[in-house]
Structures are given as structure tokens and as C-alpha cells.
Design a protein around this motif. Structure first.
Motif, short mmCIF file in Angstrom:
data_model
loop_
_atom_site.label_atom_id
_atom_site.label_comp_id
_atom_site.label_asym_id
_atom_site.label_seq_id
_atom_site.Cartn_x
_atom_site.Cartn_y
_atom_site.Cartn_z
N PHE A 133 0.86 -1.05 -0.05
CA PHE A 133 0.05 -0.14 0.00
C PHE A 133 0.98 1.13 0.01
O PHE A 133 2.24 1.13 0.14
N GLY A 134 0.33 2.38 -0.32
CA GLY A 134 1.20 3.70 -0.11
C GLY A 134 0.51 4.69 -0.72
O GLY A 134 -0.82 4.85 -0.60
N VAL A 135 1.16 5.88 -1.41
CA VAL A 135 0.48 6.87 -1.71
C VAL A 135 0.97 7.06 -3.53
O VAL A 135 2.32 6.90 -3.59
N ARG A 177 16.21 10.31 6.64
CA ARG A 177 16.06 9.39 7.92
C ARG A 177 16.36 8.13 7.79
O ARG A 177 16.14 7.34 8.69
N LYS A 178 16.98 7.83 6.84
CA LYS A 178 17.65 6.57 6.56
C LYS A 178 16.47 5.49 6.85
O LYS A 178 16.87 4.45 7.43
N LEU A 179 15.24 5.37 6.16
CA LEU A 179 14.27 4.59 6.19
C LEU A 179 14.66 3.55 5.32
O LEU A 179 15.39 3.54 4.23
N LYS A 180 14.22 2.15 5.74
CA LYS A 180 14.54 0.99 5.04
C LYS A 180 13.69 1.00 3.72
O LYS A 180 12.78 0.93 3.47
N VAL A 181 14.73 0.90 2.52
CA VAL A 181 14.22 0.86 1.18
C VAL A 181 14.07 -0.59 0.88
O VAL A 181 15.33 -1.13 0.88
N ILE A 236 9.15 4.37 -5.20
CA ILE A 236 10.05 3.84 -4.28
C ILE A 236 9.36 2.78 -3.31
O ILE A 236 8.29 3.26 -3.09
N ALA A 237 9.74 1.96 -3.05
CA ALA A 237 9.26 1.00 -2.15
C ALA A 237 9.90 0.80 -0.80
O ALA A 237 11.15 0.63 -0.52
N LYS A 265 4.68 6.61 -5.44
CA LYS A 265 4.84 6.94 -6.82
C LYS A 265 4.36 8.23 -7.44
O LYS A 265 3.51 8.68 -6.52
N ASN A 266 5.06 8.64 -8.55
CA ASN A 266 4.43 9.70 -8.90
C ASN A 266 4.45 9.57 -10.41
O ASN A 266 5.60 9.07 -11.22
N TYR A 267 3.21 9.52 -11.35
CA TYR A 267 3.34 9.42 -12.79
C TYR A 267 3.62 10.75 -13.34
O TYR A 267 3.20 11.68 -13.02
N ASP A 268 4.27 10.56 -14.60
CA ASP A 268 4.43 11.83 -15.59
C ASP A 268 3.04 12.59 -15.70
O ASP A 268 2.80 13.55 -15.69
N ASP A 269 1.95 11.79 -16.13
CA ASP A 269 0.65 12.09 -16.36
C ASP A 269 -0.20 11.97 -15.35
O ASP A 269 -0.54 10.58 -15.01
#
Length: 132
Positions: A68-70, A88-92, A110-111, A123-127
């Protein structure tokens, strides 16, 4: 249907509520709404996320089939999140990366992995019309 005052409800297991608070509040900047002995509720980017205390957590973080996410409409919001993750060096788990290069569905992603191995994708779509 849904208006701006409604919130999507997401519930995930958490092996330790203190770790969940550390990750979501002090890592991602979510606001803690309520906390009980068996769960904690967050304002997660305008939606309701509940971490339920559970012994049934994933042994390892796996992106599919559940995450899940945004999906950010604005590129600058995605960029801000990536900077926060790095600072913040979060786990990627994966990324930041570009998916579907050369197609209409091109987007950056990014996950992340929370302390209970729940996977979050941002995520972020170009469109921005393709975010749904």
C-alpha cells in the motif's frame, strides 16, 4: 461517493506498536490519532492506517501481491518523500526507480519496508491522470 472529508481505511499487522509509531510518526511524519494496547491509528497522508498488534507478520518483505502507499499527483511531493527517506535512513526495498520508461504509464517509484515487513509503495506518474 467519497468526498474530501472521507478517508480510506487500511489495516496491517504489527509485531511491535512502539516500532510502528517510530516508523510511521518519526520516520514518515504521519500523525498518531489514537493508541490502544492492541492497535495504533495514524493519519497516513490523509487516510486512516491502523497497525494491529499481531504475531502473524510476514517473515520477509515482499512487494507482491500486497502493498500500500500513496500515488502523488505532484512530482515535488514525491521528491520531498524521497529526500525524507534518505535523510531519515528508512529501510528501502526498491528504488527510487523509473518504471515503464517510454510508455504513457511512466512513473517514478520507491518501495519501503516497515518494521513488520509491510511494504509501502510511493509513486508519481508523469501524467497525473494515470494515478488511478
Amino acid at each position: 461517493m467519497r468526498d474530501m472529508h472521507d478517508a480510506c481505511h487500511i489495516a496491517v499487522p504489527a509485531k511491535d506498536l512502539d516500532e510502528a509509531v517510530e516508523f510511521y510518526v518519526f520516520g514518515l511524519g504521519a500523525k498518531m490519532a489514537r493508541r490502544y494496547a492492541d492497535r495504533v491509528t495514524f493519519d497516513f497522508f490523509g487516510d486512516q492506517l491502523v497497525c494491529h498488534l499481531s504475531d502473524d507478520v510476514a517473515e520477509e518483505a515482499v512487494m507482491y501481491p500486497r502493498h500500500f502507499g500513496v500515488s502523488f499527483a505532484r512530482a515535488e511531493d514525491f521528491d520531498r518523500l524521497v529526500r525524507l527517506v534518505e535523510t531519515r535512513k528508512l529501510k528501502v526495498l526498491a528504488g527510487p526507480a523509473v518504471r515503464f520508461e517510454g510508455t504513457a504509464e511512466r512513473h517514478r517509484t520507491i518501495a519501503l519496508v516497515d518494521p513488520s515487513n509491510n511494504v509501502l509503495e510511493f509513486k508519481n506518474y508523469d501524467d497525473p491522470r494515470l494515478q488511478f
